[in-house]
Design a protein around this motif. Sequence first.
Motif, PDB file in Angstrom:
ATOM      1  N   GLU A 242      -1.404  -1.630   5.076  1.00 15.11           N
ATOM      2  CA  GLU A 242      -1.920  -2.789   5.823  1.00 15.11           C
ATOM      3  C   GLU A 242      -3.447  -2.846   5.850  1.00 15.11           C
ATOM      4  O   GLU A 242      -4.020  -3.913   6.052  1.00 15.11           O
ATOM      5  CB  GLU A 242      -1.421  -2.741   7.269  1.00 15.11           C
ATOM      6  CG  GLU A 242       0.081  -2.691   7.410  1.00 15.11           C
ATOM      7  CD  GLU A 242       0.671  -4.045   7.743  1.00 15.11           C
ATOM      8  OE1 GLU A 242       0.169  -4.680   8.674  1.00 15.11           O
ATOM      9  OE2 GLU A 242       1.631  -4.429   7.061  1.00 15.11           O
ATOM     10  N   HIS A 243      -4.069  -1.675   5.750  1.00 17.34           N
ATOM     11  CA  HIS A 243      -5.538  -1.620   5.914  1.00 17.34           C
ATOM     12  C   HIS A 243      -6.140  -0.685   4.873  1.00 17.34           C
ATOM     13  O   HIS A 243      -6.558   0.431   5.180  1.00 17.34           O
ATOM     14  CB  HIS A 243      -5.884  -1.127   7.332  1.00 17.34           C
ATOM     15  CG  HIS A 243      -5.444  -2.036   8.413  1.00 17.34           C
ATOM     16  ND1 HIS A 243      -6.119  -3.186   8.750  1.00 17.34           N
ATOM     17  CD2 HIS A 243      -4.360  -1.992   9.220  1.00 17.34           C
ATOM     18  CE1 HIS A 243      -5.491  -3.811   9.728  1.00 17.34           C
ATOM     19  NE2 HIS A 243      -4.413  -3.112  10.028  1.00 17.34           N
ATOM     20  N   ARG A 244      -6.173  -1.172   3.634  1.00 14.17           N
ATOM     21  CA  ARG A 244      -6.672  -0.336   2.534  1.00 14.17           C
ATOM     22  C   ARG A 244      -8.136   0.066   2.710  1.00 14.17           C
ATOM     23  O   ARG A 244      -8.597   1.056   2.151  1.00 14.17           O
ATOM     24  CB  ARG A 244      -6.544  -1.098   1.209  1.00 14.17           C
ATOM     25  CG  ARG A 244      -5.136  -1.105   0.734  1.00 14.17           C
ATOM     26  CD  ARG A 244      -4.929  -1.899  -0.537  1.00 14.17           C
ATOM     27  NE  ARG A 244      -3.539  -2.275  -0.610  1.00 14.17           N
ATOM     28  CZ  ARG A 244      -2.558  -1.442  -0.912  1.00 14.17           C
ATOM     29  NH1 ARG A 244      -2.822  -0.193  -1.199  1.00 14.17           N
ATOM     30  NH2 ARG A 244      -1.303  -1.839  -0.917  1.00 14.17           N
ATOM     31  N   ASP A 245      -8.872  -0.741   3.474  1.00 14.01           N
ATOM     32  CA  ASP A 245     -10.309  -0.494   3.656  1.00 14.01           C
ATOM     33  C   ASP A 245     -10.597   0.545   4.741  1.00 14.01           C
ATOM     34  O   ASP A 245     -11.753   0.910   4.944  1.00 14.01           O
ATOM     35  CB  ASP A 245     -10.988  -1.815   4.060  1.00 14.01           C
ATOM     36  CG  ASP A 245     -10.371  -2.403   5.334  1.00 14.01           C
ATOM     37  OD1 ASP A 245      -9.118  -2.426   5.432  1.00 14.01           O
ATOM     38  OD2 ASP A 245     -11.129  -2.813   6.231  1.00 14.01           O
ATOM     39  N   VAL A 246      -9.585   1.005   5.453  1.00 12.82           N
ATOM     40  CA  VAL A 246      -9.825   1.889   6.612  1.00 12.82           C
ATOM     41  C   VAL A 246      -9.597   3.350   6.214  1.00 12.82           C
ATOM     42  O   VAL A 246      -8.498   3.732   5.806  1.00 12.82           O
ATOM     43  CB  VAL A 246      -8.892   1.498   7.785  1.00 12.82           C
ATOM     44  CG1 VAL A 246      -8.983   2.510   8.924  1.00 12.82           C
ATOM     45  CG2 VAL A 246      -9.249   0.097   8.293  1.00 12.82           C
ATOM     46  N   ASP A 247     -10.635   4.156   6.353  1.00 11.04           N
ATOM     47  CA  ASP A 247     -10.492   5.600   6.107  1.00 11.04           C
ATOM     48  C   ASP A 247      -9.819   6.253   7.309  1.00 11.04           C
ATOM     49  O   ASP A 247     -10.168   5.949   8.455  1.00 11.04           O
ATOM     50  CB  ASP A 247     -11.873   6.239   5.909  1.00 11.04           C
ATOM     51  CG  ASP A 247     -12.378   6.062   4.493  1.00 11.04           C
ATOM     52  OD1 ASP A 247     -11.536   5.862   3.599  1.00 11.04           O
ATOM     53  OD2 ASP A 247     -13.598   6.120   4.312  1.00 11.04           O
ATOM     54  N   ILE A 248      -8.893   7.167   7.022  1.00 16.74           N
ATOM     55  CA  ILE A 248      -8.159   7.858   8.095  1.00 16.74           C
ATOM     56  C   ILE A 248      -8.618   9.321   8.118  1.00 16.74           C
ATOM     57  O   ILE A 248      -8.703   9.964   7.069  1.00 16.74           O
ATOM     58  CB  ILE A 248      -6.634   7.807   7.840  1.00 16.74           C
ATOM     59  CG1 ILE A 248      -6.162   6.368   7.608  1.00 16.74           C
ATOM     60  CG2 ILE A 248      -5.870   8.447   8.992  1.00 16.74           C
ATOM     61  CD1 ILE A 248      -4.682   6.262   7.195  1.00 16.74           C
ATOM     62  N   TYR A 249      -8.871   9.821   9.326  1.00 18.22           N
ATOM     63  CA  TYR A 249      -9.244  11.223   9.524  1.00 18.22           C
ATOM     64  C   TYR A 249      -8.185  11.849  10.416  1.00 18.22           C
ATOM     65  O   TYR A 249      -7.885  11.306  11.496  1.00 18.22           O
ATOM     66  CB  TYR A 249     -10.627  11.338  10.188  1.00 18.22           C
ATOM     67  CG  TYR A 249     -11.701  10.782   9.298  1.00 18.22           C
ATOM     68  CD1 TYR A 249     -11.925   9.412   9.223  1.00 18.22           C
ATOM     69  CD2 TYR A 249     -12.460  11.616   8.491  1.00 18.22           C
ATOM     70  CE1 TYR A 249     -12.877   8.888   8.359  1.00 18.22           C
ATOM     71  CE2 TYR A 249     -13.421  11.103   7.631  1.00 18.22           C
ATOM     72  CZ  TYR A 249     -13.622   9.742   7.575  1.00 18.22           C
ATOM     73  OH  TYR A 249     -14.557   9.222   6.715  1.00 18.22           O
ATOM     74  N   LEU A 250      -7.638  12.971   9.998  1.00 16.62           N
ATOM     75  CA  LEU A 250      -6.599  13.622  10.813  1.00 16.62           C
ATOM     76  C   LEU A 250      -6.562  15.114  10.528  1.00 16.62           C
ATOM     77  O   LEU A 250      -7.192  15.597   9.582  1.00 16.62           O
ATOM     78  CB  LEU A 250      -5.233  12.968  10.560  1.00 16.62           C
ATOM     79  CG  LEU A 250      -4.866  12.501   9.155  1.00 16.62           C
ATOM     80  CD1 LEU A 250      -4.710  13.658   8.223  1.00 16.62           C
ATOM     81  CD2 LEU A 250      -3.579  11.720   9.212  1.00 16.62           C
ATOM     82  N   ALA A 251      -5.815  15.840  11.359  1.00 14.28           N
ATOM     83  CA  ALA A 251      -5.766  17.289  11.204  1.00 14.28           C
ATOM     84  C   ALA A 251      -4.520  17.743  10.452  1.00 14.28           C
ATOM     85  O   ALA A 251      -4.500  18.851   9.928  1.00 14.28           O
ATOM     86  CB  ALA A 251      -5.834  17.968  12.573  1.00 14.28           C
ATOM     87  N   SER A 252      -3.474  16.919  10.423  1.00 17.40           N
ATOM     88  CA  SER A 252      -2.269  17.316   9.694  1.00 17.40           C
ATOM     89  C   SER A 252      -1.391  16.111   9.392  1.00 17.40           C
ATOM     90  O   SER A 252      -1.255  15.212  10.224  1.00 17.40           O
ATOM     91  CB  SER A 252      -1.467  18.313  10.548  1.00 17.40           C
ATOM     92  OG  SER A 252      -0.206  18.568   9.960  1.00 17.40           O
ATOM     93  N   ILE A 253      -0.797  16.124   8.206  1.00 18.67           N
ATOM     94  CA  ILE A 253       0.308  15.204   7.925  1.00 18.67           C
ATOM     95  C   ILE A 253       1.571  16.052   7.999  1.00 18.67           C
ATOM     96  O   ILE A 253       1.772  16.959   7.186  1.00 18.67           O
ATOM     97  CB  ILE A 253       0.182  14.541   6.543  1.00 18.67           C
ATOM     98  CG1 ILE A 253      -1.155  13.801   6.449  1.00 18.67           C
ATOM     99  CG2 ILE A 253       1.335  13.579   6.309  1.00 18.67           C
ATOM    100  CD1 ILE A 253      -1.419  13.179   5.100  1.00 18.67           C
ATOM    101  N   ASP A 254       2.366  15.773   9.018  1.00 17.14           N
ATOM    102  CA  ASP A 254       3.562  16.579   9.241  1.00 17.14           C
ATOM    103  C   ASP A 254       4.685  16.153   8.301  1.00 17.14           C
ATOM    104  O   ASP A 254       4.500  15.299   7.438  1.00 17.14           O
ATOM    105  CB  ASP A 254       3.984  16.471  10.710  1.00 17.14           C
ATOM    106  CG  ASP A 254       3.167  17.419  11.595  1.00 17.14           C
ATOM    107  OD1 ASP A 254       2.167  17.974  11.103  1.00 17.14           O
ATOM    108  OD2 ASP A 254       3.524  17.605  12.765  1.00 17.14           O
ATOM    109  N   GLU A 255       5.854  16.742   8.571  1.00 21.40           N
ATOM    110  CA  GLU A 255       6.950  16.591   7.602  1.00 21.40           C
ATOM    111  C   GLU A 255       7.581  15.200   7.610  1.00 21.40           C
ATOM    112  O   GLU A 255       7.801  14.587   6.575  1.00 21.40           O
ATOM    113  CB  GLU A 255       7.980  17.655   7.980  1.00 21.40           C
ATOM    114  CG  GLU A 255       9.043  17.908   6.969  1.00 21.40           C
ATOM    115  CD  GLU A 255      10.087  18.835   7.572  1.00 21.40           C
ATOM    116  OE1 GLU A 255       9.714  19.760   8.343  1.00 21.40           O
ATOM    117  OE2 GLU A 255      11.274  18.601   7.301  1.00 21.40           O
TER     118      GLU A 255
END
Length: 227
Positions: free
Chosen positions: A170-183
Amino acid sequence: MTVVDHPLIQHKLTLIREASTSTSQFRQLMREVGPILLYEATRDLPLTQRRIRTPVATVQAPVLAGKKLCLVPVLRAGLGLVDGMLAFAPNARVGHIGLYRDPQTLEAVEYYFKMPAALERRPVIVVDPMLATGHSAAAALTRVKQAGARNVKLICLLAAPEGVAHVRNEHRDVDIYLASIDEKLNGHAYIVPGLGDAGDRFFGTKKAGNRTRKPGKGTAARNRLRR
Ligand code: URA
């Protein structure tokens, strides 16, 4: 997308996940991880040069340029990360957005929206700790863009692959910052292994009395959006 794999945040995330972590420890840990995520998400803030005098010499030195950063926590769990972020970026402005899912249409409906002026000239960071289905985060991003934001990022703590895919779609222009992508997501739209309900754990609202209704189809997902 940036998965922040710094050992300090990975260690704190493990403590946050543990079911035995108390409400006060959970709050403290959320305060501690907020700035680490923000540190990564603000690496590209623009700088300008200012002429200053140290006790020893005069020098051109860098200072932040432009309008102040705006943090936008998605109510209510987003508030848990923002506290610590404000200790790190005390001049940041804070907008708030509250969303719930309409039980009939299952669309995200806004119940609260308050932003600082001149959103279009600020770096805007939406803060939603749990990127589960990604629907509330995507709706929040759409809304801040409608309000004028041009430079928008998303900070989460944990995500399910489904949530990341939805927001990226939905938002290709938005950078995502996170600590984990879970299962994965489970059948109640909880992230697995996750940490449970972030809002309930931060605010200490998980009581037996809150679970009077047997969840029907879609109930758990609706409740997630109300966190
Ligand atoms: N929201 C939460 O707080 N936890 C989840 O696992 C998913 C959504």
